[in-house]
Design a protein around this motif. Structure first.
Motif, PDB file in Angstrom:
ATOM      1  N   MET A   1       0.822  -1.144   0.000  1.00 13.80           N
ATOM      2  CA  MET A   1       0.000   0.000   0.000  1.00 13.80           C
ATOM      3  C   MET A   1       0.844   1.174   0.000  1.00 13.80           C
ATOM      4  N   ALA A   2       1.872   1.007  -0.562  1.00 11.64           N
ATOM      5  CA  ALA A   2       2.712   2.128  -0.664  1.00 11.64           C
ATOM      6  C   ALA A   2       3.093   2.073  -2.068  1.00 11.64           C
ATOM      7  N   SER A   3       3.933   2.930  -2.508  1.00 10.79           N
ATOM      8  CA  SER A   3       4.285   2.924  -3.866  1.00 10.79           C
ATOM      9  C   SER A   3       5.745   2.882  -3.967  1.00 10.79           C
ATOM     10  N   VAL A   4       6.151   2.385  -5.091  1.00 13.49           N
ATOM     11  CA  VAL A   4       7.552   2.316  -5.271  1.00 13.49           C
ATOM     12  C   VAL A   4       7.896   3.013  -6.508  1.00 13.49           C
ATOM     13  N   LYS A   5       7.987   4.279  -6.490  1.00 10.96           N
ATOM     14  CA  LYS A   5       8.259   4.964  -7.730  1.00 10.96           C
ATOM     15  C   LYS A   5       9.633   5.502  -7.768  1.00 10.96           C
ATOM     16  N   SER A   6      10.034   5.807  -8.979  1.00 11.14           N
ATOM     17  CA  SER A   6      11.284   6.519  -9.101  1.00 11.14           C
ATOM     18  C   SER A   6      10.972   7.899  -8.619  1.00 11.14           C
ATOM     19  N   GLY A  59       7.251  -1.277  -8.564  1.00 10.39           N
ATOM     20  CA  GLY A  59       7.666   0.036  -9.038  1.00 10.39           C
ATOM     21  C   GLY A  59       9.126   0.037  -9.410  1.00 10.39           C
ATOM     22  N   THR A  60       9.675   1.208  -9.574  1.00 11.49           N
ATOM     23  CA  THR A  60      11.024   1.355 -10.083  1.00 11.49           C
ATOM     24  C   THR A  60      12.059   0.692  -9.198  1.00 11.49           C
ATOM     25  N   PHE A  61      11.909   0.835  -7.879  1.00 10.79           N
ATOM     26  CA  PHE A  61      12.924   0.191  -7.050  1.00 10.79           C
ATOM     27  C   PHE A  61      12.337  -0.606  -5.905  1.00 10.79           C
ATOM     28  N   GLY A  62      11.121  -1.093  -6.088  1.00 10.60           N
ATOM     29  CA  GLY A  62      10.595  -1.894  -4.995  1.00 10.60           C
ATOM     30  C   GLY A  62       9.325  -2.623  -5.316  1.00 10.60           C
ATOM     31  N   ARG A  63       8.838  -3.288  -4.286  1.00 15.59           N
ATOM     32  CA  ARG A  63       7.587  -4.023  -4.365  1.00 15.59           C
ATOM     33  C   ARG A  63       6.822  -3.831  -3.077  1.00 15.59           C
ATOM     34  N   VAL A  64       5.519  -4.029  -3.163  1.00 14.56           N
ATOM     35  CA  VAL A  64       4.725  -4.097  -1.952  1.00 14.56           C
ATOM     36  C   VAL A  64       4.131  -5.497  -1.893  1.00 14.56           C
ATOM     37  N   PHE A  65       4.360  -6.150  -0.792  1.00 14.99           N
ATOM     38  CA  PHE A  65       3.860  -7.501  -0.576  1.00 14.99           C
ATOM     39  C   PHE A  65       2.719  -7.484   0.430  1.00 14.99           C
ATOM     40  N   LEU A  66       1.740  -8.358   0.211  1.00 15.68           N
ATOM     41  CA  LEU A  66       0.778  -8.661   1.264  1.00 15.68           C
ATOM     42  C   LEU A  66       1.438  -9.732   2.122  1.00 15.68           C
ATOM     43  N   PHE A  76      -0.762  -7.343   6.634  1.00 10.72           N
ATOM     44  CA  PHE A  76      -0.075  -6.060   6.499  1.00 10.72           C
ATOM     45  C   PHE A  76       0.438  -5.919   5.069  1.00 10.72           C
ATOM     46  N   ALA A  77       0.808  -4.702   4.708  1.00 15.52           N
ATOM     47  CA  ALA A  77       1.530  -4.464   3.460  1.00 15.52           C
ATOM     48  C   ALA A  77       2.984  -4.226   3.821  1.00 15.52           C
ATOM     49  N   LEU A  78       3.879  -4.961   3.204  1.00 14.03           N
ATOM     50  CA  LEU A  78       5.312  -4.785   3.443  1.00 14.03           C
ATOM     51  C   LEU A  78       5.946  -4.233   2.177  1.00 14.03           C
ATOM     52  N   LYS A  79       6.427  -3.014   2.273  1.00 11.28           N
ATOM     53  CA  LYS A  79       7.094  -2.374   1.145  1.00 11.28           C
ATOM     54  C   LYS A  79       8.578  -2.674   1.259  1.00 11.28           C
ATOM     55  N   ALA A  80       9.154  -3.208   0.191  1.00 14.73           N
ATOM     56  CA  ALA A  80      10.581  -3.547   0.203  1.00 14.73           C
ATOM     57  C   ALA A  80      11.275  -2.789  -0.915  1.00 14.73           C
ATOM     58  N   MET A  81      12.355  -2.115  -0.583  1.00 10.81           N
ATOM     59  CA  MET A  81      13.060  -1.268  -1.545  1.00 10.81           C
ATOM     60  C   MET A  81      14.519  -1.687  -1.680  1.00 10.81           C
ATOM     61  N   LYS A  82      14.990  -1.839  -2.909  1.00 10.29           N
ATOM     62  CA  LYS A  82      16.380  -2.227  -3.144  1.00 10.29           C
ATOM     63  C   LYS A  82      17.300  -1.052  -2.835  1.00 10.29           C
ATOM     64  N   TYR A 129      -2.655  -2.986   5.524  1.00  7.91           N
ATOM     65  CA  TYR A 129      -3.105  -3.420   4.207  1.00  7.91           C
ATOM     66  C   TYR A 129      -4.525  -2.897   3.981  1.00  7.91           C
ATOM     67  N   VAL A 130      -4.717  -2.205   2.868  1.00  8.30           N
ATOM     68  CA  VAL A 130      -6.020  -1.613   2.544  1.00  8.30           C
ATOM     69  C   VAL A 130      -6.572  -2.371   1.331  1.00  8.30           C
ATOM     70  N   PRO A 131      -7.557  -3.257   1.540  1.00 10.03           N
ATOM     71  CA  PRO A 131      -7.901  -4.249   0.514  1.00 10.03           C
ATOM     72  C   PRO A 131      -8.789  -3.786  -0.627  1.00 10.03           C
ATOM     73  N   GLY A 132      -9.314  -2.557  -0.565  1.00 11.46           N
ATOM     74  CA  GLY A 132     -10.286  -2.155  -1.589  1.00 11.46           C
ATOM     75  C   GLY A 132      -9.694  -1.768  -2.930  1.00 11.46           C
TER      76      GLY A 132
END
Length: 359
Positions: A1-6, A59-66, A76-82, A129-132
């Motif tokens: 639930m986050a974003s991974v943008k450049s 996204g550009t440098f990451g992912r969001v996992f449930l 939960f939403a787990l945002k992981a960034m390289k 985690y926001v499921p809608g």
């Protein structure tokens, strides 16, 4: 639930969950590493506490996992960034800003951050985690929203912006992709990678081209007024089905924004057209929301005459769209992503890790 943008310069990626994890990391090896802290929670977590269910954004440098907590069974939403990509794209400060802002805020219409962590390869942010799914998806499937539907979402967004601005935080990335709907249909702003605590003005060019305020494009230094400009663009896009300034390339979009010429579809309500015009004022000193009375000027506008502003943050307005959610961990409102293993990243050298020692 986050974003991974450049986060370098203006970017036009798709969506919060879609770009989730403002950095990129493959299925993060759920291995414990360095620094961890508990934020909006009394509990400290570790990566091994979670099972990964699915990718809900890339996204550009990451992912969001449930992910699912093995003990509480909560989602939960787990945002992981390289980390190497965050450094290569010069996004270190944005990542720190995001954590700083989310650690400080607590509002029913904003995403919550529970924990941050890093190891030798990735930065992690654990959020609710926001499921809608994204407002973007509902807007695209319907073409455009009715006046009443646009009024509902705008009212909740106004309260979220008012809350942030009262804390001297500028959001800087308002768009349908960054607005999630909870299981009841109320909004949650996500992706705070461009958000920043302001002392005065800031000069970074960031945001999505169609939503950039003139002062950002002109590098004049900008502040909270950019969020009210973006709200004007968002209301127009929700009710028209397309943004007011668009072109095949960003330069063409910027020219149209600076020209400030608005052409409204004929079906728009008289009062909403007036409101949009007052947000899309090039002179920010005269822009609605940025004058002496701030958000109160916005709330008093005639378009909102039927809105009970005390009821809005209490989530008492009736949502026009209630997402189909079968259970708390339902991912059906998000795109499906291949669960490919991310490339095994080499560990980051200690000198680079030092940048994130407090993350």
């Amino acid at each position: 639930m986050a974003s991974v943008k450049s986060k370098a310069g203006a970017n036009n990626e798709s969506s919060p969950y879609r770009e989730s994890a403002r950095a990129g990391a493959g299925s993060p090896s759920l291995v414990a590493g360095a620094a961890s802290l508990s934020l909006n929670s009394s509990r400290a977590y570790a990566l091994e506490d979670f099972d990964t269910i699915a990718t809900v954004g890339t996204g550009t440098f990451g992912r969001v996992f449930l992910v699912r907590d093995k003990k509480s069974r909560g989602f939960f939403a787990l945002k992981a960034m390289k980390i190497p990509d965050v450094i290569r794209l010069k996004q270190e400060q944005h990542v720190h800003n995001e954590k700083e802002v989310l650690t400080e805020v607590n509002h029913p219409f904003l995403i919550k951050l529970f924990w941050t962590h890093h190891d030798e390869r990735f930065l992690y942010m654990l959020m609710d985690y926001v499921p809608g799914g994204e407002l973007f998806s509902y807007l695209r499937s319907r073409g455009r929203f009715s006046n009443g539907t646009g009024l509902f979402y705008t009212s909740e967004i106004v309260c979220a912006i008012e809350y942030l601005h009262a804390r001297n935080i500028v959001y800087r990335d308002l768009k349908p992709e960054n607005i999630l709907l909870d299981h009841d249909g109320h909004i949650r702003l996500t992706d705070f990678g461009f958000a920043k605590k302001l002392s005065d003005r800031t000069w970074t060019l960031c945001g999505t081209p169609e939503y950039l305020a003139p002062e950002v494009i002109q590098s004049k230094g900008h502040g909270r007024a950019v969020d009210w400009w973006a709200l004007g663009v968002l209301i127009f896009e929700m009710l028209a089905g397309y943004p007011p300034f668009f072109d095949d390339n960003p330069f063409g979009i910027y020219q149209k924004i600076l020209a400030g010429k608005l052409e409204f579809p004929r079906h728009l309500d008289f009062y909403v057209k007036d409101l949009i015009k007052k947000f899309l004022v090039i002179d920010r000193a005269r822009r609605l929301g940025n004058m002496k009375n701030g958000a109160d000027d916005v709330k008093r506008h005639r378009w909102f005459k039927t809105v009970d502003w005390d009821a809005v943050p209490m989530r008492r307005l009736k949502p026009p769209i209630v997402p189909k959610v079968s259970h708390e961990g339902d991912t059906s409102n998000f795109d499906v992503y291949p669960e490919d293993e991310w490339k095994k990243e080499p560990p980051v050298p200690p000198k680079d890790l030092e940048i994130f020692k407090n993350f």
